[in-house]
Design an enzyme around this catalytic site. Structure first.
Site, mmCIF file in Angstrom:
data_model
loop_
_atom_site.group_PDB
_atom_site.id
_atom_site.type_symbol
_atom_site.label_atom_id
_atom_site.label_comp_id
_atom_site.label_asym_id
_atom_site.label_seq_id
_atom_site.Cartn_x
_atom_site.Cartn_y
_atom_site.Cartn_z
ATOM 1 N N HIS A 116 0.835 -1.208 0.000
ATOM 2 C CA HIS A 116 0.000 0.000 0.000
ATOM 3 C C HIS A 116 0.868 1.255 0.000
ATOM 4 C CE1 HIS A 116 -3.981 1.945 1.277
ATOM 5 N NE2 HIS A 116 -3.104 2.944 1.234
ATOM 6 N N HIS A 131 1.109 5.016 -2.504
ATOM 7 C CA HIS A 131 0.682 5.776 -3.695
ATOM 8 C C HIS A 131 1.930 6.332 -4.367
ATOM 9 C CE1 HIS A 131 -3.535 5.694 -2.268
ATOM 10 N NE2 HIS A 131 -2.930 5.580 -1.101
ATOM 11 N N HIS A 173 -9.805 1.255 -0.418
ATOM 12 C CA HIS A 173 -9.582 2.039 0.801
ATOM 13 C C HIS A 173 -10.902 2.125 1.575
ATOM 14 C CE1 HIS A 173 -5.850 3.337 -1.002
ATOM 15 N NE2 HIS A 173 -5.600 4.215 -0.056
ATOM 16 N N GLU A 181 -10.774 4.152 7.287
ATOM 17 C CA GLU A 181 -9.689 5.043 7.701
ATOM 18 C C GLU A 181 -10.330 6.324 8.260
ATOM 19 O OE1 GLU A 181 -7.633 6.841 4.476
ATOM 20 O OE2 GLU A 181 -5.938 7.528 5.679
ATOM 21 N N ASP A 213 2.115 4.153 2.804
ATOM 22 C CA ASP A 213 1.061 5.030 2.264
ATOM 23 C C ASP A 213 1.594 6.170 1.388
ATOM 24 O OD1 ASP A 213 -1.599 5.546 1.830
ATOM 25 O OD2 ASP A 213 -2.027 6.391 3.805
ATOM 26 N N ASP A 214 2.025 7.263 1.983
ATOM 27 C CA ASP A 214 2.638 8.400 1.254
ATOM 28 C C ASP A 214 3.881 8.817 2.042
ATOM 29 O OD1 ASP A 214 0.341 9.011 -0.704
ATOM 30 O OD2 ASP A 214 -0.678 9.159 1.231
HETATM 31 ZN ZN LIG Z 1 -3.671 4.959 0.785
#
Ligand SMILES: [Zn+2]
Length: 339
Positions: A8, A10, A186, A189, A267-268
């Site tokens: 996961h 991006h 997703h 969250e 994630d990022d």
């Molecule tokens: Zn994400």
């Protein structure tokens, strides 16, 4: 060092500050509004999205995207990561004025370069953006089904989960699933457990992005365990965005104890001042994970990876071989200290 895998992340959100600064110099762009002191700066969700979009807009050509994927996978490899799946969005390519095919080819080329250099496997997961609505997500699915690429092995949905109902997106996911793509969504969250349950019912994913708020309903936790739905957990991201106040309040370990398949992901990463190695470190420090447990997390990820059987077997064999070597090292260390 434990071998790792990531499911996961991006890709635009993985661009390092150094690489973004290099592209800014190439295009004569001013980044002082969102990069200061070698870090991305933002203070709330709106300014986070602003920084993210400004940085993404500096990737404009096939070669820029090749650099992006290569740079990120090489960084992962330095953290002992052996498999990486990244979310891509043809919407980003279009807003940067790039043909989606050039975008995918560029990213795939970067992954090939990283694999040649280090052996790291890489796959791309096409995504639709939920806040753009059902038609846009269907178009994203249709594009990827009409333009298959060997490294694009999954379809998912990111974006604001507070908008629209999962069932609005069922046609897009049916299309992608019928084409043989792995499915991830997703959910759980920013919204609560209902969001996860609705996504499971309507879209039949084998993996959920985040999903941590499933913890709010014990029946749902049991369902995740029974159906072996994998959660792509991103603890550092959750704390940065205030989903939980601190790591002590994060449900990762509790979900694992309930039999849910949980994994660690960034994630990022540079936006949340994290990386995959730090996520594994967080599990060690805050969730009480030792090296064997962390290796099991990697195995869980590889078993649910969107790869063919042969690649999966090779990755699991690599993990096994490493475990044997480490066990041998420990025995050796033990015999030295006891002599
Ligand atoms: Zn994400």
């Amino acid at each position: 060092m434990v071998l790792k895998a990531e499911l996961h992340c991006h890709i635009e959100g993985a661009a390092s500050v150094t690489l973004v600064e290099r592209k800014a110099a190439k295009y004569g762009a001013d980044v002082s509004g969102f990069i200061r002191g070698g870090k991305f700066v933002w203070h709330d969700f709106t300014s986070f999205l602003h920084a993210y979009d400004q940085a993404s807009m500096l990737f404009r050509t096939q070669e820029d995207y090749a650099d992006l994927a290569e740079d990120y996978l090489l960084a992962l490899s330095r953290q002992d990561c052996i498999h990486s799946e990244v979310f891509i969005s043809t919407d980003h390519a279009l807003s940067a004025g790039l043909d989606p095919q050039a975008y995918i080819e560029g990213l795939a080329e970067g992954m090939r370069r990283a694999k040649d250099a280090t052996g790291i496997e890489g796959r791309l997961i096409a995504t639709g953006l939920r806040h753009k609505g059902p038609d846009a997500v269907l178009a994203a699915a249709q594009y990827i089904v009409d333009h298959p690429h060997p490294l694009v092995t999954g379809f998912g949905m990111a974006g604001d989960e507070r908008m629209h109902h999962p069932k609005d997106f069922a046609p897009a996911f049916d299309l992608a699933r019928d084409a043989g793509l792995g499915i991830t969504v997703h959910a759980g969250e920013l919204s609560g457990w209902e969001s996860v349950a609705d996504a499971l019912d309507a879209l039949k994913p084998s993996r959920i992005g985040h999903g941590v708020r499933a913890i709010e309903n014990p029946d749902l936790v049991k369902r995740l365990a029974d159906e072996q739905i994998l959660l792509e957990c991103c603890p550092g991201s959750n704390i940065s965005l205030g989903v939980y106040p601190d790591f002590g309040a994060h449900p990762f370990a509790e979900l694992a104890r309930a039999g849910v398949a949980v994994t660690l992901n960034s994630d990022d990463p540079p936006y949340f001042h994290t990386d995959l190695a730090r996520e594994y470190e967080i599990a060690k420090t805050h969730f009480g994970y030792n090296e064997d447990m962390l290796t099991a997390v990697t195995a869980t990820a590889l078993k649910a990876a969107f790869v063919d059987d042969e690649t999966r077997a090779a990755l699991l064999a690599r993990l096994d071989a490493d475990k044997t070597v480490r066990a041998g090292d420990e025995r050796f260390a033990g015999s030295v200290s006891s002599s």
